[in-house]
Design an enzyme around this catalytic site. Structure first.
Site, PDB file in Angstrom:
ATOM      1  N   ARG A 172       0.842  -1.221   0.000  1.00  0.00           N
ATOM      2  CA  ARG A 172       0.000   0.000   0.000  1.00  0.00           C
ATOM      3  C   ARG A 172       0.863   1.252   0.000  1.00  0.00           C
ATOM      4  O   ARG A 172       0.497   2.285  -0.540  1.00  0.00           O
ATOM      5  CB  ARG A 172      -0.964  -0.001   1.198  1.00  0.00           C
ATOM      6  CG  ARG A 172      -1.684   1.337   1.380  1.00  0.00           C
ATOM      7  CD  ARG A 172      -3.034   1.245   2.074  1.00  0.00           C
ATOM      8  NE  ARG A 172      -3.090   0.333   3.178  1.00  0.00           N
ATOM      9  CZ  ARG A 172      -2.641   0.582   4.422  1.00  0.00           C
ATOM     10  NH1 ARG A 172      -2.097   1.753   4.710  1.00  0.00           N
ATOM     11  NH2 ARG A 172      -2.754  -0.318   5.364  1.00  0.00           N
ATOM     12  N   TYR A 217     -13.793  16.325 -16.076  1.00  0.00           N
ATOM     13  CA  TYR A 217     -14.389  14.985 -16.170  1.00  0.00           C
ATOM     14  C   TYR A 217     -15.551  14.924 -15.176  1.00  0.00           C
ATOM     15  O   TYR A 217     -15.453  15.446 -14.053  1.00  0.00           O
ATOM     16  CB  TYR A 217     -13.311  13.937 -15.849  1.00  0.00           C
ATOM     17  CG  TYR A 217     -13.889  12.590 -15.538  1.00  0.00           C
ATOM     18  CD1 TYR A 217     -14.715  11.945 -16.456  1.00  0.00           C
ATOM     19  CD2 TYR A 217     -13.644  11.967 -14.325  1.00  0.00           C
ATOM     20  CE1 TYR A 217     -15.276  10.709 -16.160  1.00  0.00           C
ATOM     21  CE2 TYR A 217     -14.185  10.739 -14.024  1.00  0.00           C
ATOM     22  CZ  TYR A 217     -15.008  10.113 -14.949  1.00  0.00           C
ATOM     23  OH  TYR A 217     -15.570   8.906 -14.648  1.00  0.00           O
ATOM     24  N   ASP A 262      -4.551  18.579 -14.410  1.00  0.00           N
ATOM     25  CA  ASP A 262      -4.886  17.244 -14.902  1.00  0.00           C
ATOM     26  C   ASP A 262      -4.407  17.175 -16.351  1.00  0.00           C
ATOM     27  O   ASP A 262      -4.963  17.828 -17.234  1.00  0.00           O
ATOM     28  CB  ASP A 262      -6.406  17.030 -14.797  1.00  0.00           C
ATOM     29  CG  ASP A 262      -6.832  15.632 -15.229  1.00  0.00           C
ATOM     30  OD1 ASP A 262      -6.154  15.043 -16.090  1.00  0.00           O
ATOM     31  OD2 ASP A 262      -7.862  15.138 -14.722  1.00  0.00           O
ATOM     32  N   LYS A 265      -5.866   6.059 -19.200  1.00  0.00           N
ATOM     33  CA  LYS A 265      -6.049   6.531 -20.578  1.00  0.00           C
ATOM     34  C   LYS A 265      -4.759   6.309 -21.386  1.00  0.00           C
ATOM     35  O   LYS A 265      -4.347   5.185 -21.546  1.00  0.00           O
ATOM     36  CB  LYS A 265      -6.500   7.984 -20.531  1.00  0.00           C
ATOM     37  CG  LYS A 265      -7.664   8.245 -19.543  1.00  0.00           C
ATOM     38  CD  LYS A 265      -8.874   7.423 -19.889  1.00  0.00           C
ATOM     39  CE  LYS A 265     -10.113   7.618 -19.049  1.00  0.00           C
ATOM     40  NZ  LYS A 265     -10.009   7.964 -17.649  1.00  0.00           N
TER      41      LYS A 265
END
Ligand code: LCS
Length: 399
Positions: A64, A117, A189, A214
């Site tokens: 993690r 988005y 972004d 993406k």
């Protein structure tokens, strides 16, 4: 493990060749970055483990918080974006949430561009307000709007450029100058451009975010996110926020992204060439009323795109005569293009923002930010552009 020990069958199932106690794999020199598919790491001693936990030793302790495959991805992404450090996460939304919660708490304020988005917009208008974090969404085409919206509580400026799905651009050096003047970090972004086409940190931004789902991955097979920034910010994001919130990436997905990165530049360049060909064809089509592509001189910010991007990317949005019904007919008639959300895949993807990716916007907000209910979004893939055009042509013929 010595095979001579008189271990039982079940113990031998677990402690066979290849276990951490077997030194041979450590001397292997694989050419492809190994997938270190482990949740935890063996300490050399109790003191060694305690030192890692205390931050006195940078060894791995638990996936993690870090893992060699994740680290390989992070180092490559930091180098490509020109940042000091990077943090890979489970998704673009995990990256967004982790960044915001590292910088903001209850009572704080964010100024963001208003075209985002749909998932980010939902986080900003629904979930963050529930945590006491207010977000002002402003028209990002005028940098002065960011400055006007700053309050003493503002802890972050947030920009998506080109924005999903309107392909509206934000002048990054101008907004970075405002951020710097006010001592507030600017997060960009960079999902649509990737560092191949745009490097926000070089233009004064502080943090870069990717939905690595993406173009970074590029093959439509992994959900992932990345943050790039200063070592200080990334360390806090990892050891304060990710530690508690838990949106870590799996080593296998990190490996898929490392593989994707190897062809990132050639893919992104080809996506852009194909998109330009398709955009020019769309522009001439009698059934198309508007084509939005930053590479076309008709895009209102074409000059800005040329200034701050090294190319125009693979996304096109367009409107068809006959509006929403005609758009629906096209989406239901494509055969080569795939009717699906996501973007940046080798496959061409077509979708309807108003009812899909941006269904989190109210009707009123869709119109305000320029997401026409009839808008169709195309993520141009790496098929032969003539085949993409032929598919759209046969779909347009059914209107
Ligand atoms: N940022 C941008 C610009 C995005 O387009 C997306 C997802 C995200 C962040 C969130 O990333 P994720 O958690 O999905 O990895 N965009 C999507 C889209 O346009 N269609 O499906 C997802």
């Amino acid at each position: 493990m010595s095979d001579k020990k008189n271990y039982g069958f079940q113990t031998r199932c677990i402690h066979g060749h290849g276990h951490v106690s077997d030194g041979r794999w450590r001397t292997a020199r694989p050419v492809s970055c190994p997938i270190v598919q482990t949740s935890t790491f063996a300490f050399e001693s109790a003191e060694h483990g305690a030192a890692i936990f205390a931050g006195e030793n940078d060894g791995f302790l638990y996936t993690r918080l870090g893992n060699p495959t994740q680290e390989a991805l992070e180092c490559r992404m930091a180098a490509l974006e020109g940042g000091e450090a990077a943090l890979a996460l489970a998704s673009g939304m995990a990256a967004c949430t982790t960044a915001v919660l590292t910088l903001c708490g209850s009572g704080d304020h964010i100024v963001s561009g208003d075209t985002l988005y749909g998932g980010t917009h939902q986080l900003f208008t629904h979930t963050l307000p529930r945590l006491g974090i207010a977000v002002a969404e402003v028209d990002a085409t005028d940098p002065a709007n960011f400055e006007r919206a700053i309050t003493p509580a503002t802890k972050l400026l947030y920009v998506e450029t080109p924005a999903n799905p309107t392909l509206v651009l934000t002048d990054l050096p101008a907004v970075a100058a405002i951020a710097s003047r006010h001592g507030i970090p600017l997060l960009v972004d960079n999902t649509f451009c990737t560092p191949v086409l745009q490097r926000p940190l070089e233009m004064g931004a502080d943090i870069v975010l990717h939905s690595a789902t993406k173009y970074i991955g590029g093959h439509g097979d992994a959900i992932a996110g990345i943050l790039v920034g200063s070592s200080e910010f990334i360390t806090r994001a990892r050891f304060e926020t990710l530690r508690d919130i838990g949106g870590c990436i799996s080593p296998f997905n990190a490996w898929l992204l490392i593989r994707g990165l190897k062809t990132l530049a050639v893919r992104v360049r080809q996506h852009g060439e194909n998109a330009m060909t398709v955009a020019k064809w769309l522009q001439k089509h009698p059934k198309v009323t508007r084509v939005i592509y930053p590479g076309l001189p008709t895009h209102p910010q074409h000059e800005l795109a040329k200034r701050q991007q090294a190319g125009f990317g693979g996304l096109i949005s367009f409107l068809i005569a006959g509006g929403r019904d005609a758009g629906r007919t096209v989406m239901n008639s494509v055969e080569l293009c795939t009717l699906a959300v996501s973007l940046g895949d080798v496959d061409t993807l077509i979708e309807h923002p108003a009812t899909m990716t941006h269904s989190t916007y109210s009707e009123e907000d869709l119109l305000r930010v320029g997401i026409d209910p009839a808008m169709v979004r195309l993520s141009v893939g790496l098929e032969d552009p003539e085949d993409i055009i032929a598919d759209l042509e046969q779909a347009f013929a059914r209107i």
